[in-house]
Structures are given as C-alpha cells and as structure tokens.
Write a protein that holds these residues in place. Structure first.
Motif, PDB file in Angstrom:
ATOM      1  N   SER A 154       0.806  -1.216   0.000  1.00 14.32           N
ATOM      2  CA  SER A 154       0.000   0.000   0.000  1.00 14.32           C
ATOM      3  C   SER A 154       0.841   1.268   0.000  1.00 14.32           C
ATOM      4  CB  SER A 154      -0.963   0.000   1.181  1.00 14.32           C
ATOM      5  OG  SER A 154      -0.261  -0.182   2.376  1.00 14.32           O
ATOM      6  N   GLY A 155       2.005   1.266   0.561  1.00 18.41           N
ATOM      7  CA  GLY A 155       2.941   2.377   0.464  1.00 18.41           C
ATOM      8  C   GLY A 155       2.376   3.760   0.669  1.00 18.41           C
ATOM      9  N   MET A 156       2.959   4.761  -0.022  1.00 18.55           N
ATOM     10  CA  MET A 156       2.655   6.161   0.228  1.00 18.55           C
ATOM     11  C   MET A 156       1.288   6.594  -0.284  1.00 18.55           C
ATOM     12  SD  MET A 156       5.073   7.079   2.020  1.00 18.55           S
ATOM     13  CE  MET A 156       4.718   8.798   2.150  1.00 18.55           C
ATOM     14  N   GLU A 157       0.696   5.846  -1.219  1.00 14.82           N
ATOM     15  CA  GLU A 157      -0.595   6.286  -1.730  1.00 14.82           C
ATOM     16  C   GLU A 157      -1.678   6.226  -0.658  1.00 14.82           C
ATOM     17  OE1 GLU A 157       1.215   3.850  -3.134  1.00 14.82           O
ATOM     18  OE2 GLU A 157       0.082   1.992  -3.021  1.00 14.82           O
ATOM     19  N   ASN A 158      -1.423   5.525   0.446  1.00 12.74           N
ATOM     20  CA  ASN A 158      -2.398   5.451   1.533  1.00 12.74           C
ATOM     21  C   ASN A 158      -2.074   6.403   2.677  1.00 12.74           C
ATOM     22  OD1 ASN A 158      -3.994   3.612   0.275  1.00 12.74           O
ATOM     23  ND2 ASN A 158      -3.074   1.843   1.255  1.00 12.74           N
ATOM     24  N   MET A 159      -1.101   7.306   2.473  1.00 13.41           N
ATOM     25  CA  MET A 159      -0.795   8.285   3.515  1.00 13.41           C
ATOM     26  C   MET A 159      -1.951   9.251   3.650  1.00 13.41           C
ATOM     27  SD  MET A 159       1.995   7.870   5.096  1.00 13.41           S
ATOM     28  CE  MET A 159       2.424   9.441   5.771  1.00 13.41           C
ATOM     29  N   ARG A 160      -2.198   9.665   4.869  1.00 13.04           N
ATOM     30  CA  ARG A 160      -3.230  10.676   5.104  1.00 13.04           C
ATOM     31  C   ARG A 160      -2.576  12.047   5.155  1.00 13.04           C
ATOM     32  NH1 ARG A 160      -4.952   6.791   9.346  1.00 13.04           N
ATOM     33  NH2 ARG A 160      -6.477   5.500   8.335  1.00 13.04           N
ATOM     34  N   ARG A 161      -3.392  13.083   4.991  1.00 11.98           N
ATOM     35  CA  ARG A 161      -2.885  14.443   5.044  1.00 11.98           C
ATOM     36  C   ARG A 161      -2.435  14.797   6.454  1.00 11.98           C
ATOM     37  NH1 ARG A 161      -7.236  18.393   3.600  1.00 11.98           N
ATOM     38  NH2 ARG A 161      -8.453  16.981   4.830  1.00 11.98           N
ATOM     39  N   ILE A 162      -1.515  15.731   6.548  1.00 12.08           N
ATOM     40  CA  ILE A 162      -1.151  16.314   7.826  1.00 12.08           C
ATOM     41  C   ILE A 162      -2.229  17.331   8.162  1.00 12.08           C
ATOM     42  CG2 ILE A 162       0.527  17.736   9.067  1.00 12.08           C
ATOM     43  CD1 ILE A 162       2.643  16.627   7.135  1.00 12.08           C
ATOM     44  N   VAL A 163      -2.791  17.234   9.352  1.00  8.15           N
ATOM     45  CA  VAL A 163      -3.875  18.128   9.739  1.00  8.15           C
ATOM     46  C   VAL A 163      -3.405  18.987  10.903  1.00  8.15           C
ATOM     47  CG1 VAL A 163      -6.232  18.261  10.620  1.00  8.15           C
ATOM     48  CG2 VAL A 163      -5.610  16.468   9.003  1.00  8.15           C
ATOM     49  N   ARG A 164      -3.533  20.289  10.747  1.00  8.41           N
ATOM     50  CA  ARG A 164      -3.231  21.225  11.823  1.00  8.41           C
ATOM     51  C   ARG A 164      -4.474  22.058  12.046  1.00  8.41           C
ATOM     52  NH1 ARG A 164       1.943  21.394  13.410  1.00  8.41           N
ATOM     53  NH2 ARG A 164       1.781  23.499  14.209  1.00  8.41           N
ATOM     54  N   ARG A 165      -4.769  22.343  13.291  1.00  9.25           N
ATOM     55  CA  ARG A 165      -5.952  23.128  13.630  1.00  9.25           C
ATOM     56  C   ARG A 165      -5.508  24.419  14.315  1.00  9.25           C
ATOM     57  NH1 ARG A 165     -10.420  19.962  12.879  1.00  9.25           N
ATOM     58  NH2 ARG A 165     -10.016  17.752  12.893  1.00  9.25           N
ATOM     59  N   TYR A 166      -6.198  25.493  13.979  1.00  7.86           N
ATOM     60  CA  TYR A 166      -5.898  26.787  14.554  1.00  7.86           C
ATOM     61  C   TYR A 166      -7.170  27.366  15.135  1.00  7.86           C
ATOM     62  CZ  TYR A 166      -1.526  26.320  12.180  1.00  7.86           C
ATOM     63  OH  TYR A 166      -0.317  25.856  11.773  1.00  7.86           O
ATOM     64  N   SER A 167      -7.012  28.020  16.250  1.00  5.30           N
ATOM     65  CA  SER A 167      -8.156  28.609  16.917  1.00  5.30           C
ATOM     66  C   SER A 167      -7.725  29.910  17.582  1.00  5.30           C
ATOM     67  CB  SER A 167      -8.694  27.623  17.965  1.00  5.30           C
ATOM     68  OG  SER A 167      -9.764  28.189  18.666  1.00  5.30           O
ATOM     69  N   VAL A 168      -8.555  30.935  17.422  1.00  7.59           N
ATOM     70  CA  VAL A 168      -8.302  32.212  18.077  1.00  7.59           C
ATOM     71  C   VAL A 168      -9.588  32.686  18.740  1.00  7.59           C
ATOM     72  CG1 VAL A 168      -6.430  32.994  16.566  1.00  7.59           C
ATOM     73  CG2 VAL A 168      -8.787  33.509  15.971  1.00  7.59           C
ATOM     74  N   LYS A 169      -9.416  33.415  19.807  1.00 13.69           N
ATOM     75  CA  LYS A 169     -10.541  34.095  20.449  1.00 13.69           C
ATOM     76  C   LYS A 169     -10.317  35.582  20.203  1.00 13.69           C
ATOM     77  CE  LYS A 169     -11.424  33.038  24.715  1.00 13.69           C
ATOM     78  NZ  LYS A 169     -11.455  33.030  26.187  1.00 13.69           N
ATOM     79  N   VAL A 170     -11.276  36.201  19.507  1.00 11.30           N
ATOM     80  CA  VAL A 170     -11.151  37.614  19.174  1.00 11.30           C
ATOM     81  C   VAL A 170     -12.371  38.337  19.736  1.00 11.30           C
ATOM     82  CG1 VAL A 170     -10.882  39.324  17.341  1.00 11.30           C
ATOM     83  CG2 VAL A 170      -9.943  37.023  17.037  1.00 11.30           C
ATOM     84  N   ARG A 171     -12.127  39.396  20.473  1.00  4.28           N
ATOM     85  CA  ARG A 171     -13.223  40.244  20.973  1.00  4.28           C
ATOM     86  C   ARG A 171     -13.173  41.555  20.202  1.00  4.28           C
ATOM     87  NH1 ARG A 171     -13.824  38.956  27.339  1.00  4.28           N
ATOM     88  NH2 ARG A 171     -13.412  36.733  27.113  1.00  4.28           N
ATOM     89  N   TYR A 172     -14.332  41.899  19.682  1.00  4.44           N
ATOM     90  CA  TYR A 172     -14.435  43.107  18.865  1.00  4.44           C
ATOM     91  C   TYR A 172     -15.196  44.200  19.599  1.00  4.44           C
ATOM     92  CZ  TYR A 172     -12.762  40.781  14.650  1.00  4.44           C
ATOM     93  OH  TYR A 172     -11.988  40.153  13.712  1.00  4.44           O
ATOM     94  N   LEU A 173     -14.917  45.443  19.219  1.00  2.00           N
ATOM     95  CA  LEU A 173     -15.689  46.591  19.677  1.00  2.00           C
ATOM     96  C   LEU A 173     -16.783  46.849  18.642  1.00  2.00           C
ATOM     97  CD1 LEU A 173     -12.890  49.060  20.812  1.00  2.00           C
ATOM     98  CD2 LEU A 173     -14.418  47.736  22.272  1.00  2.00           C
ATOM     99  N   PHE A 174     -17.984  47.024  19.124  1.00  2.08           N
ATOM    100  CA  PHE A 174     -19.120  47.333  18.252  1.00  2.08           C
ATOM    101  C   PHE A 174     -19.643  48.715  18.592  1.00  2.08           C
ATOM    102  CE2 PHE A 174     -19.097  42.696  18.509  1.00  2.08           C
ATOM    103  CZ  PHE A 174     -19.305  42.325  17.196  1.00  2.08           C
TER     104      PHE A 174
END
Length: 175
Positions: A154-174
C-alpha cells in the motif's frame, strides 16, 4: 529484531541486531537523514514465553525526516528482513512557520466574518478588535499519519494528510 537466517544445509544462524541497525542507518543516511536525527528510543524485547521460548533482541530507532520524498526513498530501499515495524511519527518541514501563519490568518479571517455577521444581524457597526488570543496552533490530537505498510503493497498512496488546527478568540468593539 534479530532473526534466523536459514542456510540450504538446514542450519541457521542468527542475524545480530548490530548488523540490522547498521543496514538501517545506512539506508537512512542514503535517504538524506543525518545520524544526528536518528536516536535509539527502545532496546529489548517482550516475548510471550507461552508462545515461544526463543528470545530475540530488538531495537527501536526514531528518525526525524524533512519531507515525504525521504520516506519514499527509505521505504523503497529498506531491507525488510529484521524490520518488524515502520511508523511515521514526525516530519519536520522547513515551511512549517509559513503554514502556521496561513492557519492563524484563516482563523482570524473566520473570527472577523463571524463578528461581521453578528454586527449586521444586530444592527451594529463593527469597529475593531480589542483582544486577540491564540488558543491553539498545535497539531490535532489524533494521529496525523498512517503506518506505511510493506507487505500489503500500500505504500505512500495510503498516507493521510497532515492536519493542523488553529483557533483564536477575538473580541471586537461594536458601535
């Protein structure tokens, strides 16, 4: 893991761990992995004595590679005799800083779009962010790679993607 090499005469000799390791390290070097990126992570072997009275020594090497081409070269050239496991646990990439910035930018854009939606829905005007907290830029908590299987072809064709997750908390002025 050490193994027995059988001769035509019916005799067998043990292939020592040092010989197997020497061949593995040579293959890694030829694939562009320097010795400084190879460490011994485990030595010994745990055998179920009920299954077999034969005890063979084993050693686990961990190597850090920089790209998938190195993995392909290692997989293509590695002698499978004496190799009982081949897992990918980490790939260092020189572009990781750029990927991190792209992920952070996407998280900030998503936060802004959400704030714009809220402002429009509530009849407010979005002014500016007054607090931005990066809550994570770590890889996902689940495994990012699959094992490379030798025997299944099966070799490299069965490799999965590298997954990175990003998260931010942003508070805005309205307004």
């Amino acid at each position: 893991e050490e193994y027995y090499k059988h001769k035509a005469s019916g005799d067998s000799t043990i292939v020592k761990l040092s010989d197997i390791e020497k061949d593995v390290r040579k293959t890694l070097r030829e694939a562009g992995v320097p010795d400084s990126m190879i460490v011994v992570s485990e030595l010994g072997n745990y055998r179920n004595r009920d299954m077999s009275s034969t005890f063979l020594m084993a050693k686990r090497l961990s190597a850090t590679v920089s790209d998938f081409d190195q993995i392909e070269r290692i997989s293509d050239r590695l002698d499978r005799k004496g190799i009982v496991c081949f897992n990918i646990t980490k790939i260092d990439n020189s572009d990781m800083g750029q990927y991190n910035r792209q992920g952070l930018k996407a998280a900030l854009d998503a936060a802004r779009q959400k704030a714009e939606f809220i402002a429009e829905n509530e009849g407010l005007k979005l002014l500016m962010p007054y607090e931005i907290v990066e809550t994570t830029n770590e890889p996902s908590m689940y495994s990012a790679f699959s094992n490379v299987a030798y025997d299944g072809g099966s070799g490299m064709e069965n490799m999965r993607r590298i997954v990175r997750r990003y998260s931010v908390k942003v508070r805005y002025l309205f307004q």
